[in-house]
Design a protein around this motif. Sequence first.
Motif, PDB file in Angstrom:
ATOM      1  N   ARG A 177       0.821  -1.212   0.000  1.00 54.02           N
ATOM      2  CA  ARG A 177       0.000   0.000   0.000  1.00 54.02           C
ATOM      3  C   ARG A 177       0.852   1.258   0.000  1.00 54.02           C
ATOM      4  O   ARG A 177       1.986   1.275   0.477  1.00 54.02           O
ATOM      5  N   ASN A 179       0.379   5.339   1.177  1.00 52.47           N
ATOM      6  CA  ASN A 179      -0.458   6.307   1.891  1.00 52.47           C
ATOM      7  C   ASN A 179       0.011   7.722   1.620  1.00 52.47           C
ATOM      8  O   ASN A 179       1.211   7.984   1.491  1.00 52.47           O
ATOM      9  N   ASN A 191      -5.232   6.485   1.784  1.00 52.20           N
ATOM     10  CA  ASN A 191      -4.654   5.383   1.030  1.00 52.20           C
ATOM     11  C   ASN A 191      -4.814   5.636  -0.465  1.00 52.20           C
ATOM     12  O   ASN A 191      -5.936   5.785  -0.942  1.00 52.20           O
TER      13      ASN A 191
END
Lengths: 429, 247
Positions: A177, A179, A191
């Motif tokens: 991920r 952010n 996100n």
Amino acid sequence: RLSISSDIISTVEFNHTGELLATGDKGGRVVIFQREPESKNEPYNQGEYNVYSTFQSHEPEFDYLKSLEIEEKINKIKWLPQQNAAHSLLSTNDKTIKLWKVTERDKRPEGYNLKDEEGKLKDLSTVTSLQVPVLKPMDLMVEVTPRRIFANGHTYHVNSISVNSDCETYMSADDLRINLWHLAITDRSFNIVDIKPANMEDLTEVITASEFHPHHCNLFVYSSSKGSLRLCDMRASALCDKHSKLFEEPEDPSNRSFFSEIISSVSDVKFSHSGRYMLTRDYLTVKVWDLNMETKPIETYQVHDYLRSKLCSLYENDCIFDKFECAWNGSDSVIMTGAYNNFFRMFDRNTKRDVTLEASRESSKPRAILKPRRVCVGGKRRKDDISVDSLDFTKKILHTAWHPTENIIAIAATNNLYIFQDKVNSEMH
Amino acid sequence: MLAKGVKRPHGEMEGGDLEPRDPGAAPASSLFNISMVKLHQSLRHVEPNLRHLVLVANTLRRMQDQMQREAGGPMAPDSPEALSVVDSPAPVSDLRDSGLEPCRQPPSDSQGDDLLLSSMDSSISTILEDLGQVEVLSPTRPEEEQPLAGASGARQEPARTSAPCLGPLELLSSASYLLEDGLEDIFEDIDTSMYDCDLWSPTSLSGFKAFSSAEDSDSKALAGAEDRLDMSDLDYLMDVLVGGHAL
């Protein structure tokens, strides 16, 4: 010129003017070096970097729920553009990013009316007149304070941070991920990329590096373990799972092997200063990509092709997973990356010439000129050549940095930092 | 808490490999073994290095594909899909270097191939089976929300691999590392009654009686005079504390 830190250096970064150089190490410490201003009085000290400040950025943490220790190793440091007298930088370990403010104090007020020099209250009967406190010079004190702690944003290990050109936001990327944070807000982040599959057993690709475009605050790139680059536009959608551009070079069928994917995994991606190109590093090469061409890189440089026939052993000893960084020089004409045996390589994009240099104590006596090195793969061997089989794979140069405007480079060789300067700036081999 | 990955020690893994192995059989099997060892070592960590794990798993898949193709498909060692374990350009010297032989199989070894492949399949399926028994904390919970604000957006379709799913990655879905929410569930059944007992209340500890009563009176005084907590009260408190220490 070199300095020794007691722990393995894990990241190196110049600030935007090149006046400061920060290093992070495995022990969670950050050491900031400052360049001495050039002066006619001491010509030999011109432009040397000396320790400016040292502080403990991250401490080891124990996550009791998962029963695991979170390493304090600093994975990345990024400087914020300087907006006032203070300098600020972001440092991150696997989980937590911190914003540090570095300030100087070289004056202090003296002549208070109610307090004496030690700060004790004066006997008021002794005060017969009022005075105005004045600022007097004092020995320079560098203070580093933590201004923000951006915690709990990442489940996986943070591999990159990048400050946006808007100077208000930055991004942090872990394996799955990315952010987006506002520098002033620590309790939430946005996100913007999520590649975690619904079923983890379908996981085949992870994020390896990411960076904001130097000029366009809406654009960023992230690289993957499969060797692809995705350029994303934050204006297009809130969750940037769909890339705007996908940069991927098709596999070379003549070089296919079980290790094709591993060696294609991109370990670092850097935009050029101009913003027109990207530089990527995979296990054996560095590649320059034009943002306007997604099908293949415009330039490919072999870093240590002699390792291609050794991939099996390098897989066994895990060296094939080493993550090397890469760097542009200030004018985007030369690129640099590290290799094994404390070698690092530079490629001149204009002349197409390249050089191998070594960062070692012997070769770096003050004012010594670095001698080009050569690795021979059999056949004629010249004096001073190193044979492939005698390369020391424990001496890896993973982290390198180039001064933003001058020919000064910082090379981290395990626990030693080397700073090399090219005084004769035309000599870019 | 959770099982941390490997249930089967390496020795047993080797056992899964075939005894009556043709010495000329695919050497990719030793690379396969090395990879399996790496995978297991990786999974031993509570928070495995995902990049390392994924790359090793993908490499294993490639090997598996290759072997299955060779076993099941036409004997075409020169087909473009045939991957050599050792890379060009100098296979001979590399053989000495790595101790491995080329992957290509002469047709007569097809039986050995089949045997090897089935042994590998059984290894993988035993790992699969094993991992299926690993306790899963929140198996039915659909994936995330992570603790921070996320935008709505289409989730990427997970890529389906054509090869039979390589089991070890199943473990990832149950490792605590990869669970973001649902940790509260762990504590639902913990009995906290032991923390409610009177043992811990200060008045029940005889040795501290004097101290606590002094404190009580003090705290009452303080409560009534919050607004004018001045030097004299603090001094008195200090005396009490220092006096209590002497007990």
